[in-house]
Design a protein around this motif. Sequence first.
Motif, PDB file in Angstrom:
ATOM      1  N   LEU A 110       0.955  -1.811  -0.346  1.00  0.00           N
ATOM      2  CA  LEU A 110      -0.055   0.233   0.100  1.00  0.00           C
ATOM      3  C   LEU A 110       0.555   1.121  -0.043  1.00  0.00           C
ATOM      4  O   LEU A 110       0.174   2.546  -1.065  1.00  0.00           O
ATOM      5  CB  LEU A 110      -0.754   0.461   0.833  1.00  0.00           C
ATOM      6  N   ARG A 114       2.240   3.111  -4.176  1.00  0.00           N
ATOM      7  CA  ARG A 114       1.170   4.353  -4.291  1.00  0.00           C
ATOM      8  C   ARG A 114       2.217   5.317  -4.606  1.00  0.00           C
ATOM      9  O   ARG A 114       2.002   5.711  -6.126  1.00  0.00           O
ATOM     10  CB  ARG A 114       0.916   5.016  -3.024  1.00  0.00           C
ATOM     11  N   LEU A 119      -1.350   1.733  -6.968  1.00  0.00           N
ATOM     12  CA  LEU A 119      -2.901   2.749  -6.382  1.00  0.00           C
ATOM     13  C   LEU A 119      -3.358   3.549  -7.432  1.00  0.00           C
ATOM     14  O   LEU A 119      -4.918   3.169  -7.199  1.00  0.00           O
ATOM     15  CB  LEU A 119      -2.894   3.095  -4.770  1.00  0.00           C
ATOM     16  N   THR A 250      -9.403   3.808  -0.351  1.00  0.00           N
ATOM     17  CA  THR A 250      -8.212   4.714   0.037  1.00  0.00           C
ATOM     18  C   THR A 250      -7.929   5.751  -0.327  1.00  0.00           C
ATOM     19  O   THR A 250      -8.786   5.876  -1.219  1.00  0.00           O
ATOM     20  CB  THR A 250      -6.644   3.691  -0.167  1.00  0.00           C
ATOM     21  N   ASN A 251      -7.422   6.738   0.550  1.00  0.00           N
ATOM     22  CA  ASN A 251      -7.132   8.534   0.451  1.00  0.00           C
ATOM     23  C   ASN A 251      -5.634   8.548  -0.488  1.00  0.00           C
ATOM     24  O   ASN A 251      -4.748   8.753   0.292  1.00  0.00           O
ATOM     25  CB  ASN A 251      -7.449   9.192   1.325  1.00  0.00           C
ATOM     26  N   PRO A 261      -0.956   6.299   3.603  1.00  0.00           N
ATOM     27  CA  PRO A 261      -2.259   5.698   2.032  1.00  0.00           C
ATOM     28  C   PRO A 261      -3.774   5.371   2.667  1.00  0.00           C
ATOM     29  O   PRO A 261      -4.625   5.689   2.536  1.00  0.00           O
ATOM     30  CB  PRO A 261      -1.845   4.616   1.861  1.00  0.00           C
ATOM     31  N   LEU A 262      -3.403   4.442   4.341  1.00  0.00           N
ATOM     32  CA  LEU A 262      -5.056   4.532   4.351  1.00  0.00           C
ATOM     33  C   LEU A 262      -5.073   5.309   5.688  1.00  0.00           C
ATOM     34  O   LEU A 262      -4.597   5.129   6.789  1.00  0.00           O
ATOM     35  CB  LEU A 262      -5.061   3.545   5.299  1.00  0.00           C
ATOM     36  N   SER A 266     -10.423   3.786   7.501  1.00  0.00           N
ATOM     37  CA  SER A 266     -10.432   2.939   7.154  1.00  0.00           C
ATOM     38  C   SER A 266      -9.726   1.533   7.663  1.00  0.00           C
ATOM     39  O   SER A 266      -9.794   0.140   7.595  1.00  0.00           O
ATOM     40  CB  SER A 266      -9.977   3.126   5.022  1.00  0.00           C
ATOM     41  N   ALA A 279      -9.518  -3.043  -0.373  1.00  0.00           N
ATOM     42  CA  ALA A 279      -8.319  -1.282   0.165  1.00  0.00           C
ATOM     43  C   ALA A 279      -8.867  -0.630  -1.967  1.00  0.00           C
ATOM     44  O   ALA A 279      -7.558  -1.557  -2.685  1.00  0.00           O
ATOM     45  CB  ALA A 279      -7.403  -1.125   0.071  1.00  0.00           C
TER      46      ALA A 279
END
Length: 303
Positions: A110, A114, A119, A250-251, A261-262, A266, A279
């Motif tokens: 994760l 990114r 992601l 995920t943002n 990342p989470l 979440s 995710a």
Amino acid sequence: MASFDYVVRDLLLHERSSFLDVLHIYDDKKDYLPPEYRKEHLRAVVYAKLLGWVTLDRFVLNWKEKVAQVSQMICDHFVANPATFVCMGFRGRKGKKDVRILTSNIYEVLRVGRKLTLLGMCSLVIFKEPNVCSLPMGRPAKFLVSMSLNKAASKAFLDALRLSKPGDEIHLIYVTFFTEDQDSDHVKILRDRYSHFFEGLGDGDHHVLQKFFDRHIEFHIVPQHKGELIPQTVAGFAESIEADFVVVGTNALRVDRGKEPLGSASLQICMEAHCTWFANASSCTLPTTFSSGLEPRVNGTRC
């Protein structure tokens, strides 16, 4: 192996145009491993199972020697071989990883993914259930999607819809705060946003959504329970309906601001839930149309 078995025996059979990329990263220095965990045995087992279910043109095996951090190699492989979904197991040979998830390959995929735009290309599916017999094969599955007004939540719903089969249940849940009115403007906006989806699914006339009209979709407004955080309320609801999959967003913009990342909510939902969780990516552009000829590419990896 539960994630691999489910993908082969359910997803590949359901989506006839899907393709599977199986990745295994081995370390020859670990000569203490029992025979069933060694690369030759794993390759033979995986190849035999695949031949029993799908044709040769629907999968590829990638066995790579460890030359860097495993999570980095996973991300590099998936960037070079884009996938719609990346499937990983939550438990490895050593057992549960709950207390160590922040330093596991899952978390590193994760985090590192990114930076490599992973992601933005796919969603990560984590199989917590080690017993493949407990996964929804041969019966309707239940998806629980944690909802909000952000783009990641919208993609979470699309992911659940995309992986669902006729007769499956998709439950959308929005947890309100103690002080929030269930008829507040925020809740009304959320209902209005998804009312178009439900209308298209209900009549079966929409040229994009007509493939999914036979899914059972419910929208739940659940008040936050006293003495509980919102993730605990979501996880409790998942347990009450016996959900098979929990889907969270995920943002990716958090990483650009130096955050994880989470989000805290979440990540906590993933930790609290006892079933498989998704995710999904929010850095990519959401599709304005949903093709009826889906061709998902699934990358499987054993962790």
